[in-house]
Design a protein around this motif. Sequence first.
Motif, short mmCIF file in Angstrom:
data_model
loop_
_atom_site.label_atom_id
_atom_site.label_comp_id
_atom_site.label_asym_id
_atom_site.label_seq_id
_atom_site.Cartn_x
_atom_site.Cartn_y
_atom_site.Cartn_z
N SER A 10 0.81 -1.21 0.00
CA SER A 10 0.00 0.00 0.00
C SER A 10 0.85 1.27 0.00
O SER A 10 1.41 1.64 -1.00
CB SER A 10 -0.99 -0.01 1.16
N ILE A 11 0.97 1.90 1.15
CA ILE A 11 1.58 3.22 1.19
C ILE A 11 3.10 3.16 1.00
O ILE A 11 3.74 4.17 0.77
CB ILE A 11 1.24 3.92 2.52
N THR A 12 3.71 1.98 1.08
CA THR A 12 5.16 1.86 0.93
C THR A 12 5.58 2.17 -0.51
O THR A 12 5.16 1.48 -1.43
CB THR A 12 5.63 0.44 1.27
N PRO A 13 6.38 3.21 -0.74
CA PRO A 13 6.84 3.48 -2.10
C PRO A 13 7.64 2.28 -2.64
O PRO A 13 8.53 1.77 -1.96
CB PRO A 13 7.74 4.71 -1.93
N PRO A 14 7.31 1.79 -3.84
CA PRO A 14 7.98 0.59 -4.36
C PRO A 14 9.49 0.69 -4.39
O PRO A 14 10.19 -0.30 -4.15
CB PRO A 14 7.40 0.45 -5.77
N GLU A 15 10.01 1.89 -4.65
CA GLU A 15 11.46 2.02 -4.77
C GLU A 15 12.18 1.89 -3.44
O GLU A 15 13.42 1.79 -3.39
CB GLU A 15 11.80 3.37 -5.42
N ILE A 17 11.37 -0.60 -1.18
CA ILE A 17 11.15 -1.95 -0.66
C ILE A 17 12.46 -2.70 -0.44
O ILE A 17 12.71 -3.25 0.64
CB ILE A 17 10.21 -2.74 -1.59
N ALA A 18 13.30 -2.77 -1.46
CA ALA A 18 14.51 -3.58 -1.36
C ALA A 18 15.43 -3.08 -0.25
O ALA A 18 15.98 -3.88 0.53
CB ALA A 18 15.24 -3.58 -2.70
N THR A 19 15.60 -1.77 -0.16
CA THR A 19 16.50 -1.20 0.85
C THR A 19 16.02 -1.53 2.26
O THR A 19 16.81 -1.95 3.13
CB THR A 19 16.60 0.32 0.68
N VAL A 20 14.73 -1.33 2.50
CA VAL A 20 14.18 -1.58 3.83
C VAL A 20 14.25 -3.07 4.17
O VAL A 20 14.65 -3.45 5.28
CB VAL A 20 12.74 -1.06 3.93
N ALA A 21 13.90 -3.93 3.22
CA ALA A 21 13.90 -5.37 3.48
C ALA A 21 15.31 -5.87 3.79
O ALA A 21 15.51 -6.67 4.72
CB ALA A 21 13.32 -6.11 2.29
N ARG A 22 16.28 -5.42 3.01
CA ARG A 22 17.66 -5.86 3.22
C ARG A 22 18.14 -5.48 4.63
O ARG A 22 18.70 -6.30 5.35
CB ARG A 22 18.57 -5.23 2.16
N ARG A 23 17.87 -4.25 5.02
CA ARG A 23 18.32 -3.80 6.33
C ARG A 23 17.54 -4.49 7.45
O ARG A 23 18.13 -4.86 8.48
CB ARG A 23 18.16 -2.28 6.44
N ALA A 24 16.25 -4.72 7.25
CA ALA A 24 15.45 -5.37 8.28
C ALA A 24 15.94 -6.80 8.53
O ALA A 24 15.99 -7.25 9.68
CB ALA A 24 13.98 -5.37 7.87
N GLU A 25 16.30 -7.51 7.47
CA GLU A 25 16.82 -8.86 7.67
C GLU A 25 18.15 -8.80 8.42
O GLU A 25 18.41 -9.63 9.32
CB GLU A 25 16.99 -9.59 6.35
N GLU A 26 19.00 -7.85 8.08
CA GLU A 26 20.27 -7.70 8.80
C GLU A 26 20.03 -7.45 10.29
O GLU A 26 20.82 -7.89 11.14
CB GLU A 26 21.07 -6.53 8.21
N LEU A 27 18.95 -6.77 10.61
CA LEU A 27 18.66 -6.42 11.99
C LEU A 27 17.99 -7.56 12.76
O LEU A 27 17.80 -7.46 13.97
CB LEU A 27 17.74 -5.18 12.03
N GLY A 28 17.60 -8.63 12.06
CA GLY A 28 17.07 -9.79 12.74
C GLY A 28 15.57 -10.00 12.64
O GLY A 28 15.03 -10.89 13.31
N THR A 302 6.66 5.89 6.65
CA THR A 302 7.21 5.01 5.64
C THR A 302 8.51 5.54 5.05
O THR A 302 9.35 4.75 4.62
CB THR A 302 6.19 4.79 4.51
N ASP A 303 8.67 6.86 5.04
CA ASP A 303 9.92 7.40 4.49
C ASP A 303 11.06 7.35 5.49
O ASP A 303 12.18 7.75 5.19
CB ASP A 303 9.71 8.83 3.98
N ARG A 307 15.11 3.80 9.76
CA ARG A 307 15.36 4.33 11.10
C ARG A 307 14.46 3.64 12.13
O ARG A 307 14.90 3.26 13.22
CB ARG A 307 15.12 5.83 11.13
N VAL A 308 13.18 3.46 11.78
CA VAL A 308 12.24 2.82 12.70
C VAL A 308 12.64 1.37 12.93
O VAL A 308 12.58 0.86 14.06
CB VAL A 308 10.81 2.92 12.14
N ALA A 309 13.06 0.66 11.88
CA ALA A 309 13.50 -0.72 12.03
C ALA A 309 14.72 -0.81 12.94
O ALA A 309 14.83 -1.71 13.79
CB ALA A 309 13.81 -1.32 10.66
N GLU A 310 15.66 0.11 12.76
CA GLU A 310 16.88 0.09 13.58
C GLU A 310 16.56 0.36 15.04
O GLU A 310 17.10 -0.30 15.95
CB GLU A 310 17.87 1.11 13.03
N LEU A 311 15.68 1.33 15.31
CA LEU A 311 15.30 1.63 16.68
C LEU A 311 14.56 0.45 17.31
O LEU A 311 14.77 0.11 18.48
CB LEU A 311 14.43 2.89 16.72
#
Length: 321
Positions: A10-15, A17-28, A302-303, A307-311
């Motif tokens: 939905s509100i997540t800008p498609p461009e 997705i990859a950056t957030v997913a990659r970092r979220a997996e790194e964070l566990g 969403t933008d 940062r939210v994932a890291e926190l």
Amino acid sequence: MKRVGVVFGSITPPEQIATVARRAEELGFGEFWFSEDCFFSGAMSGAAQILAATRTAPVGTGAISVATRHPAVAAMELAGLARTYPGRVVPGVALGVRSWLDQLGVLPAAPLAALRETVGVLRGLFAGETVSVDGGAHRLDRVRLDFPPPEPLPVHVAAVNEKALRLSGQIADGTILSVLSGPTYVRWARETIAARRPDHRVTAFALYSVDTDRTRARRAVRDAVAMFLAAEATSALVRVPGYAAELADLLAGGAGAPLAERIPDAWLDELAVAGTPDECAARLRALFDAGADSVSLWLFPTDQAVRVAELTARDVLPRLG
């Protein structure tokens, strides 16, 4: 095993997705889902981006509509992803939001029958069978996948109301609960599902924002809560926690301030996970205690998702033990 994941869509800008997913997996974060809402981003392209950007975490469609996608085409797409990323693809299907299906003119005459039919078709095609169906929603004449998945895929059903939840418990490997699923609703949904399979998993989606500034965190999810409340105004998501009558009054008074500004604070406590790290950890524990096996977070703003994932990884997940 309890998991905390991330939900996109939905509100997540498609461009992003990859950056957030990659970092979220790194964070566990342990799993990813892509929620296909009209008319934002497509689940197949979104799931493909997440799979390509990550290494091991499972990725689910949460969910694709049985009315807008023919099950044979959906099976073909999902099988292709599963062959490319073995063991990581989790198909999730649903009817879809009725108002959006009405916009498209594709609301099935018998929605639950269409859902049951689609799950059966997917299971057959994933198993390499030749499938023929002349049902109320779709027709297949000797359809067989030339490239089936390496092993049959688990099928999850996204459901909201009582009949759909019961059906999911009968036919699915797991149930996906929509955003706005607070502890009261999750507890009711878990009891309603009464799953036949002992390993049936319940995944809850949560509109989520964490910040050291409580007011800022809660402000970040208000617009999204309002959007989904308007879309689900008559559903069990609103009825079960007892908000239906008051929400109807709020929607009827639409000439005043925007709905997002008029949502009671107590509703945010129930319908979202937003606040300080301590508050967010407490609300996640409440969802797990209510019966969720996993909770996937829709990160707001969403933008600022990274940062939210890291926190969250630093200050919330450790509080969950």
